[in-house]
Enzyme design. Structure first.
Site, PDB file in Angstrom:
ATOM      1  CG  HIS A 637      -0.501   0.328   2.499  1.00 15.52           C
ATOM      2  ND1 HIS A 637      -0.217  -0.617   3.459  1.00 15.52           N
ATOM      3  CD2 HIS A 637      -0.227   1.512   3.065  1.00 15.52           C
ATOM      4  CE1 HIS A 637       0.218  -0.013   4.542  1.00 15.52           C
ATOM      5  NE2 HIS A 637       0.218   1.275   4.336  1.00 15.52           N
ATOM      6  CG  ASP A 685      -0.249  -3.952   2.597  1.00 14.20           C
ATOM      7  OD1 ASP A 685       0.304  -3.460   1.606  1.00 14.20           O
ATOM      8  OD2 ASP A 685      -0.541  -3.301   3.616  1.00 14.20           O
ATOM      9  N   GLY A 779       3.041   5.945   9.144  1.00 19.59           N
ATOM     10  CA  GLY A 779       4.485   6.200   9.002  1.00 19.59           C
ATOM     11  C   GLY A 779       5.312   4.958   9.299  1.00 19.59           C
ATOM     12  CB  SER A 781       2.758   1.680   6.482  1.00 21.08           C
ATOM     13  OG  SER A 781       1.481   1.604   7.000  1.00 21.08           O
ATOM     14  N   GLY A 782       4.889  -0.763   6.350  1.00 21.59           N
ATOM     15  CA  GLY A 782       5.960  -1.366   5.556  1.00 21.59           C
ATOM     16  C   GLY A 782       7.138  -1.806   6.403  1.00 21.59           C
TER      17      GLY A 782
HETATM   18  C1  4AZ Z   1      -1.103   3.401   8.742  1.00 19.11           C
HETATM   19  O1  4AZ Z   1      -1.960   4.227   8.439  1.00 19.11           O
HETATM   20  C2  4AZ Z   1      -1.321   2.523   9.946  1.00 19.11           C
HETATM   21  N1  4AZ Z   1      -2.304   0.716  14.452  1.00 19.11           N
HETATM   22  C3  4AZ Z   1      -0.374   1.584  10.265  1.00 19.11           C
HETATM   23  C4  4AZ Z   1      -0.569   0.777  11.366  1.00 19.11           C
HETATM   24  C5  4AZ Z   1      -1.699   0.931  12.126  1.00 19.11           C
HETATM   25  C6  4AZ Z   1      -2.651   1.862  11.813  1.00 19.11           C
HETATM   26  C7  4AZ Z   1      -2.449   2.684  10.700  1.00 19.11           C
HETATM   27  C8  4AZ Z   1      -1.893   0.040  13.309  1.00 19.11           C
HETATM   28  O2  4AZ Z   1      -0.091   3.277   8.060  1.00 19.11           O
END
Ligand code: 4AZ
Length: 832
Positions: A637, A685, A779, A781-782
């Site tokens: 994503h 993902d 932030g 993520s990944g």
């Molecule tokens: C995001 O938006 C995100 N609490 C990543 C992890 C989590 C929520 C949002 C988990 O990248």
């Protein structure tokens, strides 16, 4: 000051003095002289003063005048510079590729040749009309010219005109020639003349179909490489139905960008078959083949893009009788082999009377199967079963239908007896059942580009009992034997047979075999650890056994890089230079202040050497993990939108603790997003990033790969792992931390994960704490969810930060991509 004699300021008249006065006056001559002298001196001083004042005044004015002059000269020079240099430099050419249908004009074959007099005359006429329209529009001063590039025959009659339009625009005025604005000028001109609900109006005196007007911003390089005179444009025509017209292109064939325009007879469509494509995989930057459903490279008409070599032949169809192949081939031995054909448009409607025998099945196929699906298509299947007790079951390979929610369907939408479903691609088989005797299925293509075809076998099923006695109905629609429920194996292909299972009984002493979940799982479940013996014996394979390189498997699920050679070929201890950080300071992780990354603390240098900070266009966007010397793994994503998929916009910061202090900054060569990534559900993902250059091995104290788990690897429920990243510390946070944060979270069972979120796929894994105090956030993520299987052992990448409901909320854990499900996929790229 008074001296007894008044000395007038001005020279007093002396001519009236008498002789008698002289004697008197003689006595005072000296005084007189002195007086006069003083007066004279005073005057001289005054004149001197005046002169000085005048000099000063002159000097001041001179300075002011010179300053004004210099100022004027500077202004003049700046204006001249701006007019002749900067203004000219900031003028940019803006290029548009467009098309429209001229109705009521008969197409003649000579129009296919741009050098024929017929083409020239028709093109001149159209070009003059278009120029007149734009020269009398609001953008007249910016309009430069129009070039008619192609005239083709259109199914709806008349001539389809392809053209280039060029504007020369000062940078400040570029918004005035936006795609919508330029196309609105053309459409508005036609609109005023539309009559009687017809779509054909007049562009001055040219009959133009308003619905056919399409204008796209284009690249200058596309204009120059397709323009008349370019050496690298070829026109091919398929005149006979189904006859194969060979198409072979080599890099020595021409320049860097070459175009092949394909046309077939009116009423047919073009089918392109790609037998092979030899190019470097480079994310469409160096080498690419883009196929368009138009004769010019128009963005919204792109059908398919190939950026990697093709070894297995496939085909795709256009939406009409035209297609453009746009090759970008860098130096080297690059080639394309294939052919194209004119095929007839299919009327895709079938009426199917289902046989009484439920075991007999037929097959339905996507339009133009096995060609890729075009962006526009539809197909209808009407089924009728022999009894009201029988419904229709469709068994799809790697495709699933799910009820449509508010988000649009990206991979085709289905109307099933008036209920709307979205289609998506998955890695397993699914069965879709419609519990009705009469079933009307309508499929509509709905993707922006060409997509994989699908096929499904259909049969009848008993509405009151979809699975036969002794079988269990999976969420995928498959029926599996009841004994397979809760046996530790994913028989349903979505683990729906393995959730909400009570803990299996540990029948350690009995003659019946011990439940597979207890066998060789790394924990002593039976007295004396009997369940953990003979775990290295090589046997047949299943998903819960460790695959040795030799092809056989061992029962020990977590054999990989555990320090003990288990496979006969010792392959389980190969490639183990991973997951052993050397923190440069002592790591304190027990006491933590409660005000950091959703419950985290600062990491220390070298503690998470696989952690990567991914920056898009200069800003932190996502995390990633180092998995080899030139590959990173992250979340799909992070790259799913078009602008995010350009590897040149990304930088990876490796060996970094505090933002701005990376030990190594890497450019990205290629981004591979999982082909089944679903932006609606976040399923699959995962993405891989290949670096332009391997990171220097001398940095191994700061940069090191994390170990990839084996597909069989397990973690006990509630196992504690760590999530790391530079993401927000709370949902409301506005500033990102500068120091890498780490938070400890527990892995949840899939049943607990489903209790929190409802449907989560087998490719997702939940981790968190009940209070929500420790969590990942935007932030992160990944980035990695790193776990140690045993105390002091190596770190494995068990999860990739994916999604969650907010951040740090009680009973709403973070959701991670379950890495064990992607080991074969990852290896297929990194061990290419
Ligand atoms: C995001 O938006 C995100 N609490 C990543 C992890 C989590 C929520 C949002 C988990 O990248």
């Amino acid at each position: 000051m008074e001296t007894g004699q008044h000395i007038p300021d001005e020279a007093a008249p002396q001519d009236n003095a008498s002789v008698t006065d002289v004697s008197v006056e003689v006595a005072t001559v000296d005084a007189m002289l002195e007086k006069i002298c003083r007066k004279y001196n005073r005057r001289r001083r005054r004149v001197k003063k005046l002169k000085k004042k005048l000099k000063l005044w002159k000097l001041r004015h001179l300075v002011i005048i010179s300053a004004v002059m210099v100022f004027l000269v500077i202004i003049l020079m700046w204006s001249l510079l701006w007019v002749f240099t900067f203004r000219r430099e900031s003028n940019t050419g803006v290029y548009f590729a467009g098309m429209f249908r001229v109705a009521n004009v008969e197409f003649i074959p000579a129009y296919r040749h741009a050098d024929s007099s017929e083409f020239v005359s028709m093109a001149n006429q159209i070009q003059q009309v278009v120029s007149r329209v734009y020269r009398s529009s609001a953008v007249s001063k910016l309009y430069k010219h129009t070039v008619i590039s192609d005239l083709s025959n259109d199914d709806k009659g008349g001539v389809l005109v392809h053209f280039w339009m060029i504007f020369v625009v000062p940078s400040l005025k570029t918004p005035a020639v936006c795609e919508e604005c330029v196309s609105a000028i053309l459409k508005d001109s036609v609109l005023t003349s539309l009559k009687n609900r017809s779509s054909v109006g007049f562009l001055l005196d040219l009959p133009v179909d308003i619905d056919s007007i399409l204008i796209n911003v284009a690249l200058r390089s596309d204009y120059t490489s397709t323009a008349a005179g370019s050496e690298c444009v070829d026109n091919l025509y398929a005149s006979l139905p189904d006859a194969k017209v060979p198409l072979n292109v080599f890099s020595s064939w021409g320049g860097l960008v070459c175009h092949v325009k394909l046309t077939s007879t009116t009423g047919s469509i073009v089918r392109l078959t790609v037998n092979s494509l030899d190019i470097e995989p480079s994310d469409c930057v160096q080498d690419a083949l883009t196929v368009y459903g138009a004769l010019l490279p128009m963005r919204t008409k792109a059908l398919h893009r190939l950026c990697e070599a093709v070894r297995v032949p496939f085909s795709l169809v256009s939406t009409s009788n035209i297609m453009l192949l746009s090759f970008r081939l860098s130096q080297g031995n690059k080639s394309f082999r294939g052919f194209f054909q004119a095929i007839s448009e299919q009327e895709c409607v079938s009426v199917i009377d289902m046989p009484a025998d439920p075991t007999v099945a037929g097959e339905l196929r996507s339009p133009f199967y096995p060609s890729l699906l075009p962006p526009i298509c539809s197909c209808t299947w009407k089924f009728k079963t022999h009894s009201g007790a029988l419904g229709v079951a469709l068994k799809f390979q790697k495709y699933i239908l799910s009820l449509k929610d508010v988000t649009p369907c990206e991979h085709g939408w289905w109307k099933v007896n008036e209920v709307i479903y979205c289609g998506s691609y998955v890695s397993h088989t699914t069965v879709f059942r419609v519990p009705e005797q009469n079933v009307e299925l309508v499929f509509f293509c709905s993707s922006r580009n060409a997509e994989q075809p699908f096929a499904a076998t259909y049969s009848t099923f008993n509405i009151s009992q979809p699975c036969v006695d002794g079988q269990f109905l999976c969420s995928t629609g498959l029926c599996v034997a009841k004994e397979r429920r809760c046996d530790g194996l994913d028989d349903c292909q979505d683990e729906s047979d393995e959730v909400f299972c009570s803990k299996p009984i540990k029948n350690c002493g009995s003659s019946s075999p011990l439940h597979p979940l207890y066998v060789c799982n790394g924990e002593n479940d039976c007295p004396g650890g009997r369940d953990e013996t003979n775990c290295s014996l090589e046997t047949s394979c299943s998903e819960i056994r460790y695959p040795c390189h030799s092809g056989s498997c061992i029962l020990k699920r977590n054999a990989k890089c555990d320090g003990v050679p288990d496979c006969l070929d010792r392959s389980d201890e190969r490639d183990c230079a991973c997951g052993q950080p050397t923190p440069l300071k002592r790591v304190i992780d027990s006491i933590r202040p409660q005000d950091r990354v959703v419950g985290g603390v600062n990491a220390v240098e070298g503690e998470w050497p696989w952690q990567v900070s991914l920056h898009f266009a200069g800003h932190l966007y996502c995390g990633a993990s180092v998995i080899s010397s030139e590959w990173l793994v992250s979340a799909a994503h992070c790259f799913s939108r078009e602008r995010l998929s350009d590897p040149r916009q990304w930088l990876a910061y490796l060996g970094m603790l505090t933002q701005g202090s990376a030990k190594h900054v890497a450019e990205i060569r290629r981004i591979v997003v999982h082909e089944y990534y679903n932006a609606r559900t976040f399923d699959y993902d995962v993405a891989l990033l290949q670096l332009r250059k391997a990171w220097p091995s001398a940095l191994s104290a700061y940069v090191q790969p994390v170990c990839l788990p084996a597909p069989s690897q397990t973690l006990p429920d509630s196992h504690r792992c760590w999530v790391t990243g530079w993401g927000y510390r709370s949902e409301q946070d506005k500033v990102l931390p500068t120091v890498l944060q780490k938070a400890e979270v527990s892995v949840l069972s899939q049943s607990a994960c489903k209790s929190a979120y409802g449907p989560v796929s087998p490719r997702m894994l939940c981790a968190g704490v009940p209070s929500g105090e420790q969590d990942a956030c935007r932030g992160d993520s990944g980035g990695p969810l790193s776990c140690r299987v045993s105390e002091g052992g190596r770190w494995f990448l068990m999860g990739i930060v994916s999604w969650g409901s907010g951040c740090g909320r009680p009973n709403l854990p973070g959701v991670y991509t379950r890495v064990v499900k992607f080991i074969y996929w990852i290896n297929s790229y990194i061990h290419d």
